[in-house]
Design a protein around this motif. Structure first.
Motif, mmCIF file in Angstrom:
data_model
loop_
_atom_site.group_PDB
_atom_site.id
_atom_site.type_symbol
_atom_site.label_atom_id
_atom_site.label_comp_id
_atom_site.label_asym_id
_atom_site.label_seq_id
_atom_site.Cartn_x
_atom_site.Cartn_y
_atom_site.Cartn_z
ATOM 1 N N GLY A 197 18.656 34.483 37.954
ATOM 2 C CA GLY A 197 18.011 33.973 36.223
ATOM 3 C C GLY A 197 18.895 34.641 35.422
ATOM 4 O O GLY A 197 19.893 33.772 35.304
ATOM 5 N N GLU A 198 18.205 36.149 34.716
ATOM 6 C CA GLU A 198 18.993 35.839 33.223
ATOM 7 C C GLU A 198 19.636 36.726 33.356
ATOM 8 O O GLU A 198 19.910 37.451 34.174
ATOM 9 N N THR A 199 20.553 36.573 32.362
ATOM 10 C CA THR A 199 22.214 37.527 32.335
ATOM 11 C C THR A 199 21.656 39.017 31.663
ATOM 12 O O THR A 199 20.968 38.752 31.020
ATOM 13 N N SER A 200 23.248 40.098 31.015
ATOM 14 C CA SER A 200 22.094 40.663 30.601
ATOM 15 C C SER A 200 23.809 41.563 30.144
ATOM 16 O O SER A 200 24.927 41.641 31.023
ATOM 17 N N HIS A 201 24.483 41.584 28.603
ATOM 18 C CA HIS A 201 25.343 42.449 28.843
ATOM 19 C C HIS A 201 26.181 43.809 29.360
ATOM 20 O O HIS A 201 27.131 44.022 29.543
ATOM 21 N N ALA A 202 24.457 43.873 29.614
ATOM 22 C CA ALA A 202 24.827 46.117 30.301
ATOM 23 C C ALA A 202 25.510 45.973 31.895
ATOM 24 O O ALA A 202 26.336 46.192 32.150
ATOM 25 N N ASN A 203 24.879 44.349 32.416
ATOM 26 C CA ASN A 203 25.903 44.749 33.359
ATOM 27 C C ASN A 203 26.759 43.158 33.420
ATOM 28 O O ASN A 203 27.605 42.716 35.124
ATOM 29 N N TYR A 204 27.350 42.294 32.822
ATOM 30 C CA TYR A 204 28.451 42.087 32.390
ATOM 31 C C TYR A 204 30.128 41.957 33.300
ATOM 32 O O TYR A 204 30.102 41.450 34.346
ATOM 33 N N TRP A 205 30.250 43.487 33.271
ATOM 34 C CA TRP A 205 31.659 43.498 34.093
ATOM 35 C C TRP A 205 31.368 43.513 35.788
ATOM 36 O O TRP A 205 32.140 43.886 36.603
ATOM 37 N N ALA A 206 30.248 43.975 36.389
ATOM 38 C CA ALA A 206 29.595 44.339 37.506
ATOM 39 C C ALA A 206 30.207 43.244 38.215
ATOM 40 O O ALA A 206 30.451 43.724 39.725
ATOM 41 N N ALA A 207 30.455 41.892 38.122
ATOM 42 C CA ALA A 207 30.483 40.504 38.552
ATOM 43 C C ALA A 207 32.062 40.497 38.839
ATOM 44 O O ALA A 207 32.844 40.692 40.195
ATOM 45 N N ALA A 208 32.399 41.124 37.754
ATOM 46 C CA ALA A 208 34.319 40.923 37.992
ATOM 47 C C ALA A 208 34.574 42.777 39.011
ATOM 48 O O ALA A 208 35.641 42.516 39.891
ATOM 49 N N ASP A 209 34.071 43.421 38.786
ATOM 50 C CA ASP A 209 34.175 44.344 39.461
ATOM 51 C C ASP A 209 34.355 44.780 41.065
ATOM 52 O O ASP A 209 34.265 45.226 41.524
ATOM 53 N N PHE A 210 32.885 44.031 41.771
ATOM 54 C CA PHE A 210 32.480 43.881 42.610
ATOM 55 C C PHE A 210 33.077 42.964 43.522
ATOM 56 O O PHE A 210 32.836 42.340 44.799
ATOM 57 N N GLY A 211 34.065 41.755 42.532
ATOM 58 C CA GLY A 211 34.494 40.702 42.885
ATOM 59 C C GLY A 211 33.657 39.683 43.685
ATOM 60 O O GLY A 211 33.542 38.897 44.630
#
Length: 251
Positions: A197-211
């Motif tokens: 659902g909703e996004t979060s700045h604190a977790n933004y880079w996790a998508a890139a980190d884990f591909g």
């Protein structure tokens, strides 16, 4: 139908007493009206939603996000206004939060999985004592763009997408509402794409980190499907009139 009969059925069907939540679920506001002929369905409770339900002569408002949470409040202020409004009009309030996320038939995540072609479903993510999210394979292997198009169309939303995974979606994890902090867990389950659902700045880079591809379709939008599926189930089983009222929050 008799309110007590309906509440007893819902409590059992949704496993209200078994699933630990952040506040008491089930019948949260009981009024003098014990006969339920019409049920208004909504994601949340607000004065406007209550007013709309009352205007259609609903006897019960069935929602995902009720009015009772982990902190015990005085029946005053905004909470008091909501309770007084429902009591004055004989509008009973029934809420199902985690029980509706977790239900294998009418739950938000089960419905989303079916909607987007997820098979061989496994359950994961247990915020309390039961798993509420699903993950599985997508045999049609749509492109990410195709899947996002389906999400936007069927949920009437405008998803925000982080493109860090493969172009074809083969294994999809689904967690309605807030799941931005579960990217690593979804990846560990073999998902290449994560719908939440909703996004979060604190977790933004996790998508890139884990591909991972992450589709943020909106907290509200991803939690409209459960109450509607539950309403359809009740209409079919008991012949009560149900109607969903859409009050999007853009979150």
């Amino acid at each position: 139908m008799d309110r007590a009969e309906l509440v007893a059925y819902l409590d059992e069907y949704l496993r209200i007493s078994e699933i630990v939540d952040y506040g008491p679920q089930g019948l949260q506001v009981e009024t003098s009206n014990s006969e339920v002929k019409r049920i208004a369905l909504a994601v949340d409770v607000s004065p406007m939603i209550i007013e709309t339900a009352v205007s259609t002569q609903a006897d019960m408002l069935l929602v995902h996000h009720g009015v009772l949470w982990r902190q015990v409040e005085r029946i005053a202020g905004p909470l008091g206004e909501r309770v007084r409004q429902m009591m004055a009009h004989g509008l009973n309030l029934y809420a199902a939060h985690l029980p509706l996320d977790a239900h294998p038939e009418v739950g938000n995540n089960a419905v989303l999985a079916k909607m987007f072609g997820v098979t061989n479903v496994e359950w994961w993510c247990s915020p309390t004592n039961v798993p509420i999210a699903v993950v599985g394979s997508v045999p049609t292997q749509p492109s990410l763009d195709e899947l996002v198009g389906q999400v936007n169309s069927q949920l009437n939303t405008n998803a925000h997408v982080l493109v860090h995974g493969p172009a074809k979606v083969q294994r999809l994890a689904v967690l309605s509402g807030f799941g931005a902090d579960k990217v690593a867990e979804a990846k560990a389950l073999g998902a290449d794409t994560f719908l939440t659902g909703e996004t979060s700045h604190a977790n933004y880079w996790a998508a890139a980190d884990f591909g991972m591809n992450v589709i943020f379709a909106g907290h509200y939008a991803t939690e409209t499907v459960g109450v509607q599926a539950l309403g359809a189930h009740l209409a079919k089983k008991f012949g009560v009139e149900t109607r969903f009222f859409d009050f999007p929050t853009a979150m």
